[in-house]
Every structure is written in C-alpha cells, then in structure tokens.
Scaffold this active site. Structure first.
Site, PDB file in Angstrom:
ATOM      1  N   ASN A 211     -71.573  34.888  71.223  1.00  0.00           N
ATOM      2  CA  ASN A 211     -71.174  36.086  71.974  1.00  0.00           C
ATOM      3  C   ASN A 211     -72.378  36.599  72.762  1.00  0.00           C
ATOM      4  O   ASN A 211     -73.467  36.038  72.701  1.00  0.00           O
ATOM      5  CB  ASN A 211     -70.589  37.143  71.035  1.00  0.00           C
ATOM      6  CG  ASN A 211     -71.581  37.548  69.965  1.00  0.00           C
ATOM      7  OD1 ASN A 211     -72.632  38.105  70.261  1.00  0.00           O
ATOM      8  ND2 ASN A 211     -71.269  37.240  68.710  1.00  0.00           N
ATOM      9  N   ASP A 280     -66.595  36.357  64.032  1.00  0.00           N
ATOM     10  CA  ASP A 280     -65.531  36.463  63.038  1.00  0.00           C
ATOM     11  C   ASP A 280     -64.878  35.108  62.754  1.00  0.00           C
ATOM     12  O   ASP A 280     -64.243  34.936  61.725  1.00  0.00           O
ATOM     13  CB  ASP A 280     -64.454  37.447  63.528  1.00  0.00           C
ATOM     14  CG  ASP A 280     -64.969  38.887  63.478  1.00  0.00           C
ATOM     15  OD1 ASP A 280     -65.679  39.218  62.506  1.00  0.00           O
ATOM     16  OD2 ASP A 280     -64.676  39.659  64.410  1.00  0.00           O
ATOM     17  N   LYS A 290     -70.581  14.160  69.626  1.00  0.00           N
ATOM     18  CA  LYS A 290     -70.154  14.951  70.787  1.00  0.00           C
ATOM     19  C   LYS A 290     -68.668  14.683  71.062  1.00  0.00           C
ATOM     20  O   LYS A 290     -68.246  13.521  71.103  1.00  0.00           O
ATOM     21  CB  LYS A 290     -71.012  14.554  71.992  1.00  0.00           C
ATOM     22  CG  LYS A 290     -70.740  15.385  73.212  1.00  0.00           C
ATOM     23  CD  LYS A 290     -71.592  14.924  74.381  1.00  0.00           C
ATOM     24  CE  LYS A 290     -71.096  15.598  75.643  1.00  0.00           C
ATOM     25  NZ  LYS A 290     -71.555  14.922  76.846  1.00  0.00           N
ATOM     26  N   ASP A 307     -66.607  38.252  56.130  1.00  0.00           N
ATOM     27  CA  ASP A 307     -67.047  39.560  56.646  1.00  0.00           C
ATOM     28  C   ASP A 307     -68.204  39.984  55.746  1.00  0.00           C
ATOM     29  O   ASP A 307     -68.004  40.312  54.571  1.00  0.00           O
ATOM     30  CB  ASP A 307     -65.901  40.571  56.596  1.00  0.00           C
ATOM     31  CG  ASP A 307     -66.304  41.885  57.254  1.00  0.00           C
ATOM     32  OD1 ASP A 307     -67.455  42.332  57.056  1.00  0.00           O
ATOM     33  OD2 ASP A 307     -65.469  42.463  57.956  1.00  0.00           O
ATOM     34  N   LYS A 337     -63.764  51.483  60.458  1.00  0.00           N
ATOM     35  CA  LYS A 337     -64.746  50.537  59.891  1.00  0.00           C
ATOM     36  C   LYS A 337     -65.683  51.230  58.900  1.00  0.00           C
ATOM     37  O   LYS A 337     -66.099  50.632  57.911  1.00  0.00           O
ATOM     38  CB  LYS A 337     -65.558  49.862  61.013  1.00  0.00           C
ATOM     39  CG  LYS A 337     -64.756  48.796  61.737  1.00  0.00           C
ATOM     40  CD  LYS A 337     -65.462  48.233  62.962  1.00  0.00           C
ATOM     41  CE  LYS A 337     -64.452  47.433  63.793  1.00  0.00           C
ATOM     42  NZ  LYS A 337     -65.010  46.943  65.051  1.00  0.00           N
ATOM     43  N   LYS A 341     -65.373  49.438  55.404  1.00  0.00           N
ATOM     44  CA  LYS A 341     -66.526  48.615  55.001  1.00  0.00           C
ATOM     45  C   LYS A 341     -67.483  49.377  54.071  1.00  0.00           C
ATOM     46  O   LYS A 341     -68.598  48.926  53.820  1.00  0.00           O
ATOM     47  CB  LYS A 341     -67.253  48.096  56.244  1.00  0.00           C
ATOM     48  CG  LYS A 341     -66.337  47.227  57.151  1.00  0.00           C
ATOM     49  CD  LYS A 341     -67.119  46.333  58.091  1.00  0.00           C
ATOM     50  CE  LYS A 341     -66.171  45.540  58.978  1.00  0.00           C
ATOM     51  NZ  LYS A 341     -66.770  44.351  59.578  1.00  0.00           N
TER      52      LYS A 341
HETATM   53  N1  CTP Z   1     -69.727  42.380  60.474  1.00  0.00           N
HETATM   54  C1  CTP Z   1     -69.957  41.643  59.342  1.00  0.00           C
HETATM   55  N2  CTP Z   1     -69.366  40.416  59.178  1.00  0.00           N
HETATM   56  C2  CTP Z   1     -68.531  39.942  60.116  1.00  0.00           C
HETATM   57  C3  CTP Z   1     -68.255  40.708  61.272  1.00  0.00           C
HETATM   58  C4  CTP Z   1     -68.888  41.926  61.416  1.00  0.00           C
HETATM   59  O1  CTP Z   1     -70.700  42.091  58.477  1.00  0.00           O
HETATM   60  N3  CTP Z   1     -67.973  38.749  59.931  1.00  0.00           N
HETATM   61  C5  CTP Z   1     -70.406  43.684  60.632  1.00  0.00           C
HETATM   62  C6  CTP Z   1     -71.174  43.829  61.921  1.00  0.00           C
HETATM   63  O2  CTP Z   1     -72.529  43.447  61.779  1.00  0.00           O
HETATM   64  C7  CTP Z   1     -71.046  45.319  62.193  1.00  0.00           C
HETATM   65  C8  CTP Z   1     -69.704  45.689  61.571  1.00  0.00           C
HETATM   66  O3  CTP Z   1     -69.394  44.652  60.653  1.00  0.00           O
HETATM   67  O4  CTP Z   1     -72.039  46.081  61.555  1.00  0.00           O
HETATM   68  C9  CTP Z   1     -68.594  45.814  62.540  1.00  0.00           C
HETATM   69  O5  CTP Z   1     -68.517  44.653  63.323  1.00  0.00           O
HETATM   70  P1  CTP Z   1     -67.318  44.409  64.308  1.00  0.00           P
HETATM   71  O6  CTP Z   1     -67.415  43.033  64.862  1.00  0.00           O
HETATM   72  O7  CTP Z   1     -67.227  45.548  65.254  1.00  0.00           O
HETATM   73  O8  CTP Z   1     -66.151  44.555  63.282  1.00  0.00           O
HETATM   74  P2  CTP Z   1     -65.052  43.612  62.780  1.00  0.00           P
HETATM   75  O9  CTP Z   1     -64.860  43.918  61.351  1.00  0.00           O
HETATM   76  O10 CTP Z   1     -65.352  42.206  63.144  1.00  0.00           O
HETATM   77  O11 CTP Z   1     -63.795  44.196  63.542  1.00  0.00           O
HETATM   78  P3  CTP Z   1     -63.024  43.772  64.866  1.00  0.00           P
HETATM   79  O12 CTP Z   1     -63.368  42.335  65.109  1.00  0.00           O
HETATM   80  O13 CTP Z   1     -61.636  43.989  64.495  1.00  0.00           O
HETATM   81  O14 CTP Z   1     -63.510  44.712  65.901  1.00  0.00           O
END
Ligand code: CTP
Length: 405
Positions: A211, A280, A290, A307, A337, A341
């Site tokens: 990303n 994610d 490849k 997560d 969140k 979380k």
């Molecule tokens: N995060 C994490 N593990 C993941 C994805 C995210 O610990 N696999 C953490 C990120 O470092 C951040 C927080 O969770 O501090 C929120 O990340 P975000 O990508 O905004 O949240 P998601 O839970 O992935 O939600 P969404 O994709 O639905 O926005």
C-alpha cells in the site's frame, strides 16, 4: 532558535569527533556562536585548527594554557554559554560529569555551567551497554537541565553493529533546537514499540501486494519518543528509511512477520503504537517461480492476514495506540476501531484531505480516547503530530500508574 546563541561544544576522544566538525558548521550556519572545548584525546582524532577554521574561535583544551582567560577560563566559558553540547561524549567524559569530577577543562566547564547540557554519547556498543555507562547516563538523565541525545544503531568503525553511533549532525540540531524550545525527556524509563509503514505480501519472487504508506508518521513518532527519553523498538518493512537515533530497528516484510515481531517484543513494552498500514490480505499462495502470463484474465485468491492489534492479550500495564486512516466516515470508523481493538487511543486521519495523505510531511489528525471528547488537531508537521500523540501517551501512562497504585 540558534540565532545569537552561545554554544559551548565539547568534543571528546572518539572516531566520531569528525562529525562534531559538521555539527559545528550547522550551528554556525544556524546563527550560533560556537566555542569548542576539546579533551586531550579528542586532539588525537581531529585538530583544533579544524574547529578554529569552522567557528572563527580558537578551540581550547588546557585548564591553564596561559591564554587571555588564564585561571578562570572554565568559569568564563561556562558563564557565557546558553547551551552546552558534548558531542561525541565518551564513556570517560560521561563518567567525569556523572561524578562531578572536574578533571579537565571540558568536564570543569560543564560542571560550572548553568546552561542546559546535552550529552550525545558515542562509543562501541559493548561499552555503551555496560551497566557502568548506563548507570551514569541514567543518573545524569535524571538531573534538571541535562539531556541525553541517545546514539543511533548501525555499523561502527570498530566493525561491530549495535547502539553507540553518534547521532547525526542534523539529528543533533533537531535535538538541541528542541531543548532550547523547552523540550522535556518525559518518556524516560518507558519502552515504546512502534510499527511503521506498509507491509509487503509476496506473490512470487518479483511481485508483491502493498500500500501507499511510507512510514513517515511512524518514524517521526519513533524519533520524537527517543528524543523524549524513551527506549524505542521500531518494527518496520521500510528498509530504505534511516533509523532515528535512539531507536532499535526490527526488520520485517509481511504482516505475519510484523505480527510475530510485535508479539516477541510486547513483554517489555510499556506502550505499543501501531502506526503501520498492515495489509489485511495476502496472496493465498506464494509462487516459488515467477508467474508467467497467459491468455485471458488472471484470478488472484487472497487469504486474510492476522489482525495484529486484535490478536494481542489485553494488559492493564500497557498503553495501546492504533491508527485509523480512512477515506470516509472517519469519526464512526475510528470510534468503532477504538472499542473493537481495545485501544487506549486511536489516531484518526482522513487520507483524502490535502496535506494528510501518505508520504506527506504534514498530517491532520483527530485523537480519540475511550470516554473522552475527540481532540481535533490542526494541520501540523508529522513531528509535531508525534509530540501531540506522545503528550497523550504520557497522560494515559500517568493515569494508568495512579490507578495501579
Ligand atoms: N492493524 C493491525 N493488523 C491488521 C490491520 C490493521 O494491527 N491486520 C492495525 C493498524 O496498524 C492500525 C489499526 O489496526 O493501528 C487500524 O488499521 P486499519 O487498517 O484502519 O483497520 P482495519 O481493522 O484493517 O479496518 P478496515 O480495513 O476495515 O478499515
């Protein structure tokens, strides 16, 4: 910050003494008047003439040199200074200062000064880690008017790798500017684990999914936390970005590796700041070769990544901070969140806003805490945002500790 300021720059015997020359140049360029005081062994590494050429002032090293300031040179030097910086500071000079041992002109001038004193240690990693050196630094760091500009990590002139490399001249400038602006080391004794930047999910030996996150915000938090006196472990896949002074980097690549590293370092952490943009999803299968193109479209199956935040055991002894980079419904998503979380603080930002996206030097964030009004901050530099986040971390840690007592 530096215009018209009298800076007493102490230089001790270290291979890093050459960096003091560059630092002296930066100070002069920023408008400071620089007086160099060298220890005898510093002169083995760099000549007084170098500093004379850079500062326009003779570099002193002897207590009683018979010069114009004779017997009270140390007092005059100490009185004149608005800021004292010892860079590089050797184990020996640190020990002298820690014990009030006025043994040479530099240690005497430091001890005789009312000005803020910044010590920037530089030595072999084994020496830096030695309990004697660490005790001295801990002692000095606890004194009013004294700041420790922690060394960086990396390969040393002696061939060893570890913490002990003198902070870079620009980092020393940032540090001294912050000290002159009234900066305090209020994170001393804290251990922050900070994640930063994107993760990379390999598809085959030449391709990956990732990303746009560059890690600027997370690296700014790590840098500022180290300036404020914290021990910092920086877990990141951003290999190209230099590690800020005072931080130990743990290299990872994928979300799974980042999860493993966070779990491995969590036991020592008093605060976890998850600023990484963790992927994610990852390719369900990683091809060892490849992937060759074929006729027609290519379907890609993705598997869910762990997560990281949601996988952590809750702890009443730690502050946990998350980030929510959103493109819509910032308030609702961040609040959700925060609760889902089990976070103490979440930093929300709308990445579609100008100046707030990935890779920018600025950020506009809203801070959310459980049961508190959200705090909307104006558009600020990422280091300023980092300070604002860490101010809240300090407050949350104080609340947590008061609760535990
Ligand atoms: N995060 C994490 N593990 C993941 C994805 C995210 O610990 N696999 C953490 C990120 O470092 C951040 C927080 O969770 O501090 C929120 O990340 P975000 O990508 O905004 O949240 P998601 O839970 O992935 O939600 P969404 O994709 O639905 O926005």
């Amino acid at each position: 910050m530096f215009v018209g300021k009298e800076v007493l720059l102490g230089v001790t015997g270290s291979i890093a003494a050459y960096k003091a020359a560059e630092f002296a140049r930066y100070l002069v360029r920023a408008g400071a008047r620089v007086q160099v005081v060298m220890t005898r062994s510093a002169k083995e590494f760099i000549t007084p003439l170098t500093f004379f050429s850079l500062t326009g002032r003779e570099a002193y090293s002897e207590m009683y040199s018979g010069g114009p300031e004779v017997a009270t040179a140390h007092i005059q030097l100490a009185r004149r200074a608005d800021l004292v910086v010892v860079a590089p500071a050797s184990a020996r000079t640190i020990a002298r200062i820690a014990h009030g041992n006025a043994e040479d002109l530099l240690s005497t001038a430091v001890i005789a000064s009312h000005a803020p004193v910044v010590l920037a240690p530089a030595m072999n990693p084994q020496m830096y880690a030695h309990p004697g050196v660490q005790n001295n630094l801990r002692e000095i760091g606890g004194w009013k008017n004294y700041w420790i500009a922690a060394p960086g990590e990396g390969e040393m002139a002696c061939g060893e790798t570890g913490l002990g490399r003198l902070a870079e001249p620009q980092e020393l400038m940032d540090f001294c500017g912050w000290v002159l602006g009234g900066g305090r080391q209020d994170l001393r004794g804290e251990h922050l684990v900070v994640t930063a930047g994107a993760t990379f999910e390999d598809l085959d030996p030449v391709r990956f999914l990732s990303n746009r996150s560059t890690g600027k915000m997370g690296f700014a938090i790590a840098k500022v936390a180290a300036m404020r006196g914290a021990k910092v472990t920086l877990i990141t896949a951003m290999k190209e970005r230099p590690v800020p002074a005072g931080c130990v980097r743990v290299d990872v690549r994928s979300a799974a590796q980042m999860a493993e590293a966070v779990h491995a370092h969590l036991a020592q952490a008093t605060t976890l700041i998850m600023s990484a943009a963790v992927a994610d999803y990852r390719p369900a299968e990683v091809s060892m070769q490849k992937i060759k193109k074929k006729e027609g479209p290519l379907g890609l199956e993705l598997a869910r990544n762990i997560d990281i935040l949601a996988s952590l055991p809750p702890s009443p002894l730690r502050i946990t901070v998350g980030f929510a980079a959103e493109t819509e419904n910032l308030m609702e998503n961040a609040q959700d969140k925060l609760v889902r979380k089990h976070l103490d603080l979440i930093v929300g930002n709308d990445v579609t806003q100008q100046g707030s996206g990935f890779g920018t030097d600025t950020n506009q964030v809203i801070l959310f805490e459980v049961g508190q009004e959200a705090i909307a901050l104006p558009l600020m530099g990422k280091e300023e945002v980092a300070h604002a986040i860490l101010d809240r971390v300090v407050a949350l840690r104080q609340k947590q500790q008061a609760h535990l007592l």
